[in-house]
Design an enzyme around this catalytic site. Structure first.
Site, PDB file in Angstrom:
ATOM      1  N   ASN A   1       1.302   4.137  -2.962  1.00 13.37           N
ATOM      2  CA  ASN A   1       0.821   5.412  -2.936  1.00 13.37           C
ATOM      3  C   ASN A   1       2.038   6.622  -3.471  1.00 13.37           C
ATOM      4  O   ASN A   1       1.929   7.265  -4.174  1.00 13.37           O
ATOM      5  CB  ASN A   1       0.602   5.730  -1.588  1.00 13.37           C
ATOM      6  CG  ASN A   1      -0.746   5.368  -1.097  1.00 13.37           C
ATOM      7  OD1 ASN A   1      -1.679   4.993  -1.972  1.00 13.37           O
ATOM      8  ND2 ASN A   1      -1.071   5.454   0.065  1.00 13.37           N
TER       9      ASN A   1
ATOM     10  N   GLU B   1       0.780  -1.236   0.000  1.00 13.17           N
ATOM     11  CA  GLU B   1       0.089   0.094   0.022  1.00 13.17           C
ATOM     12  C   GLU B   1       0.898   1.259   0.051  1.00 13.17           C
ATOM     13  O   GLU B   1       0.636   2.103  -0.803  1.00 13.17           O
ATOM     14  CB  GLU B   1      -0.972  -0.081   1.252  1.00 13.17           C
ATOM     15  CG  GLU B   1      -2.020  -1.055   1.267  1.00 13.17           C
ATOM     16  CD  GLU B   1      -2.930  -0.892   0.224  1.00 13.17           C
ATOM     17  OE1 GLU B   1      -2.936   0.017  -0.713  1.00 13.17           O
ATOM     18  OE2 GLU B   1      -3.693  -1.913  -0.267  1.00 13.17           O
TER      19      GLU B   1
ATOM     20  N   ARG C   1      -8.911   4.332  -8.256  1.00 10.46           N
ATOM     21  CA  ARG C   1      -8.574   4.118  -6.652  1.00 10.46           C
ATOM     22  C   ARG C   1      -9.851   4.246  -5.831  1.00 10.46           C
ATOM     23  O   ARG C   1     -10.868   4.649  -6.317  1.00 10.46           O
ATOM     24  CB  ARG C   1      -7.413   5.098  -6.456  1.00 10.46           C
ATOM     25  CG  ARG C   1      -6.479   5.382  -7.357  1.00 10.46           C
ATOM     26  CD  ARG C   1      -5.242   4.835  -6.665  1.00 10.46           C
ATOM     27  NE  ARG C   1      -4.909   3.505  -6.471  1.00 10.46           N
ATOM     28  CZ  ARG C   1      -4.603   2.617  -6.974  1.00 10.46           C
ATOM     29  NH1 ARG C   1      -3.981   2.797  -8.219  1.00 10.46           N
ATOM     30  NH2 ARG C   1      -4.517   1.449  -6.726  1.00 10.46           N
TER      31      ARG C   1
HETATM   32  N1  LIG Z   1       3.038   9.376  -1.009  1.00 12.85           N
HETATM   33  C1  LIG Z   1       1.977  10.030  -1.331  1.00 12.85           C
HETATM   34  N2  LIG Z   1       2.243  11.180  -1.976  1.00 12.85           N
HETATM   35  C2  LIG Z   1       1.252  11.870  -2.176  1.00 12.85           C
HETATM   36  N3  LIG Z   1       0.075  11.922  -1.921  1.00 12.85           N
HETATM   37  C3  LIG Z   1      -0.226  10.757  -1.141  1.00 12.85           C
HETATM   38  C4  LIG Z   1       0.712   9.727  -0.897  1.00 12.85           C
HETATM   39  N4  LIG Z   1       0.220   8.655  -0.089  1.00 12.85           N
HETATM   40  C5  LIG Z   1      -1.066   8.890   0.060  1.00 12.85           C
HETATM   41  N5  LIG Z   1      -1.303  10.222  -0.894  1.00 12.85           N
HETATM   42  C6  LIG Z   1      -2.888  10.834  -0.811  1.00 12.85           C
HETATM   43  O1  LIG Z   1      -3.971  10.305   0.215  1.00 12.85           O
HETATM   44  C7  LIG Z   1      -4.781   9.853  -0.642  1.00 12.85           C
HETATM   45  C8  LIG Z   1      -5.552   8.414   0.271  1.00 12.85           C
HETATM   46  O2  LIG Z   1      -4.412   7.271  -0.058  1.00 12.85           O
HETATM   47  P1  LIG Z   1      -4.967   5.915   0.249  1.00 12.85           P
HETATM   48  O3  LIG Z   1      -3.912   5.142  -0.121  1.00 12.85           O
HETATM   49  O4  LIG Z   1      -5.644   5.695   1.573  1.00 12.85           O
HETATM   50  O5  LIG Z   1      -5.985   5.913  -1.112  1.00 12.85           O
HETATM   51  P2  LIG Z   1      -5.763   5.840  -2.587  1.00 12.85           P
HETATM   52  O6  LIG Z   1      -4.303   5.510  -2.800  1.00 12.85           O
HETATM   53  O7  LIG Z   1      -6.427   7.137  -3.000  1.00 12.85           O
HETATM   54  O8  LIG Z   1      -6.730   4.449  -3.076  1.00 12.85           O
HETATM   55  P3  LIG Z   1      -6.371   3.126  -2.919  1.00 12.85           P
HETATM   56  O9  LIG Z   1      -5.168   2.989  -2.012  1.00 12.85           O
HETATM   57  O10 LIG Z   1      -7.501   2.534  -2.120  1.00 12.85           O
HETATM   58  O11 LIG Z   1      -5.997   2.519  -4.216  1.00 12.85           O
HETATM   59  C9  LIG Z   1      -4.412   9.487  -1.949  1.00 12.85           C
HETATM   60  O12 LIG Z   1      -5.673   9.606  -2.807  1.00 12.85           O
HETATM   61  C10 LIG Z   1      -3.494  10.628  -2.063  1.00 12.85           C
HETATM   62  O13 LIG Z   1      -4.058  12.016  -2.440  1.00 12.85           O
HETATM   63 MG   LIG Z   2      -3.321   4.017  -1.959  1.00 19.12          MG
END
Ligand SMILES: Nc1ncnc2c1ncn2[C@@H]1O[C@H](COP(=O)(O)OP(=O)(O)OP(=O)(O)O)[C@@H](O)[C@H]1O
Ligand SMILES: [Mg+2]
Lengths: 105, 146
Positions: free
Chosen positions: B52, B48, B106
């Site tokens: 990200n 995860e 996502r």
């Molecule tokens: N390393 C990162 N750099 C920039 N933004 C991030 C990062 N990690 C998370 N985010 C932000 O936080 C939000 C939520 O992250 P999360 O992993 O919970 O959901 P997601 O990646 O959008 O969807 P999923 O993980 O369910 O595929 C992301 O949509 C993004 O906007």
């Molecule tokens: Mg994610």
């Protein structure tokens, strides 16, 4: 990851095996969309008994498939998820959206 | 705090490295004699965090991802996943279930999954500078189990 399928009486069962992460998700979605286009099934069953690993990319894929099935009045459920995918499904809470059947293991 | 072992890896933000990061984390965790289930937890959380970085931190380019792993007192595995990408405006909001800036592809469940597969999750981020996600997971050695 690989996807096998069989179709009978309006029901398409897709057997997912290997690992389903972001790297694999786009290809998997394309294959599944292709299968749905070809068969136009009433029911879609995702069998996850051979899926060794899945993360949130798999959750997003399942939500999209479920929307697609609902849009055409169809049904979808998950069958026999292996332990790790099952725990991700539980953590994400999608069992409230997409039924999970333990089925005939 | 005593650190009994540590390891640092760096790799480009290519999606093929998601599987590599999972396997590397599991290989490092193996010295704590984890159960299969504990290994799955570690792999899931790392997948995860690394995804990200690939998807959100460096959406249009390939950047650097650092995976830092340490073994702390009492069999605690600490994993830090760092990037120097886009950063997060509002970390609290980003951690909420279903929050996503990723559109159709996502689901916004990544942080929720990381939280349920680890014991402790800290996120530090600065817009335009990058993000570091630090996770801790207690590994109960199979030998020390009752
Ligand atoms: N390393 C990162 N750099 C920039 N933004 C991030 C990062 N990690 C998370 N985010 C932000 O936080 C939000 C939520 O992250 P999360 O992993 O919970 O959901 P997601 O990646 O959008 O969807 P999923 O993980 O369910 O595929 C992301 O949509 C993004 O906007
Ligand atoms: Mg994610």
């Amino acid at each position: 990851m690989t996807i096998h399928s069989d179709y009978a009486g309006g029901r398409l069962t897709a057997y997912l095996s290997g690992e389903l992460d972001q790297h694999e998700a786009r290809g998997a979605m394309r294959s599944l969309d292709g299968l749905l286009d070809a068969y136009l099934p009433r029911d879609l069953v995702l069998n996850l008994s051979e899926l060794k690993f899945m993360d949130s990319s798999g959750i997003a894929l399942m939500i999209r498939l479920s929307r697609r099935m609902k849009a055409t009045g169809g049904r979808m459920w998950i069958e026999n998820p292996a332990r790790q995918p099952k725990r991700v499904i539980d953590a994400a809470g999608i069992d409230r959206l997409i039924p999970v059947a333990a089925g005939s293991l | 705090m005593q650190v009994s072992n540590e390891c640092r890896l760096e790799f480009p933000s290519k999606s093929s490295n998601e599987a590599f990061a999972r396997v590397a984390a599991a290989a490092f965790a193996a010295q704590l004699d984890p159960t299969l289930e504990e290994l799955e937890d570690v792999k899931t959380a790392v997948s995860e965090a690394v995804t990200n970085c690939i998807v959100h931190a460096y959406p249009e380019s390939v950047g650097r991802i650092r995976l830092k792993m340490r073994i702390l007192e009492g069999g605690v595995l600490e994993i830090a996943v760092q990037d120097w990408g886009k950063g997060i405006e509002d970390v609290e909001k980003a951690r909420e279930p279903l929050f996503t800036t990723g559109g159709e592809e996502r689901g916004g469940m990544g942080f929720t999954i990381m939280e349920s597969f680890t014991d402790k999750l800290r996120v530090r981020s600065r817009p335009g500078r990058g993000t570091v996600v630090i996770m801790q997971r207690q590994i109960r050695s199979r030998q020390r189990r009752p």
